[in-house]
Write an enzyme that holds these catalytic residues in place. Sequence first.
Site: not given
Length: 364
Positions: A104, A209
């Site tokens: 990201h 994550e």
Amino acid sequence: MKVIDLSLALLAAVCSAQASATIEYSTVTGYFLQDEAATDPSTFDYTAVNFGLIDRAYPADSEKKNHCETKTLTQWERFYNQVEKLNRDSDEDVEYKVLFLGRHGEGFHNAAESYFGTPAWNCYWAELDGNSTASWRDAALTPNGVDQALVAHNFWQKLIQEQNIHTPDDYYVSPLTRTLQTANYTFEGLNLPHGSAQFKPVVKELFREGISIHTCDHRRSKSYIHNLFPKWHIEKHFAEDDELWNGVTSETSDAQDARSVQALGEVFFSSSSKKHSFVSVTSHSGEIGSILRVVGHRPFRLNTGAVIPVLVKAEKRKDHAPAPTTTVAWTTEPHCTVPPVTSGSVCVCPSSAAPVTTPLVTDL
Ligand SMILES: *[C@@H]1O[C@H](CO)[C@@H](O)[C@H](O)[C@H]1NC(C)=O
Ligand SMILES: *[C@@H]1O[C@H](CO)[C@@H](O)[C@H](O)[C@H]1NC(C)=O
């Protein structure tokens, strides 16, 4: 007191991962610069060097020659043919895929970590929702982060136009806001080649994550994600509320790797899998690091917004007994209750505030 000196207590297992160890993964080297020891990840710019695709001939080149005498194929067209050939020439227990692993763009949590410094961030600030001017629970992209995703967008568009690159057949995205936004800014509105798969990503829990006690790893609800991107698919059995983040214990890297193996096991050998050889996964630095470990790639740390393609060979091993269902324990992370006295590279809580393992914010 130095927080990092405290030994981490093992808690009762909270993560039960069923490792699909009957599939063996390996990275096929010789195709991308990122696989080579001489390539320095810290200075590597994927947009400057054709995604890292090495300029070379492939065994598949000769097979296609007769049909294409009038037209010179581009490097990316020839590479796609080569991946198709690898799949065609292997039996049904072997599958090759090119994973485009995208990190990201910069989120508010990344900016805050730089601002406070990593030790102080880890042991205090990251456990808060934010401060009076910035919010980092399930952080959104900063304007800089949006720009980084648009760099990826423009790069894909350029490769489509100039090299007729085969765009992803499948798109996966982690459920955290920063990755949802990044996938959207990267792929939405691309002028895709004729006949390619539409951009309609699958939101996949297991590509999130590494789950620390930081509030940036706490995802929002399924309804929130659906409202943000109503046309996207959310995988089956996706819980309404985050059932993995607890603010007290953190996933270890072993637990995370077991999760990554499970995630890949749900991507490889799926229906019509061999024909879906290009796959995009928009995820995170820690999770991409874990995927790279699991597929035997060398460590390759990505800057925010960067993308790494990896040619992965997956092989079902019938001679291997299925791995037992393993349970990998998580660990507690002690932290300060007030802003730390930072000195150099370690976090030091003020003497009046001994480290605790209870969450600083409890609005679960
Ligand atoms: C809050 O944190 C951000 C870093 O993300 C920083 O730029 C800002 O100055 C902080 N605000 C206050 C009031 O300290
Ligand atoms: C998704 O991307 C499009 C195209 O860049 C943009 O206009 C839109 O605002 C984005 N949506 C969200 C929710 O970020």
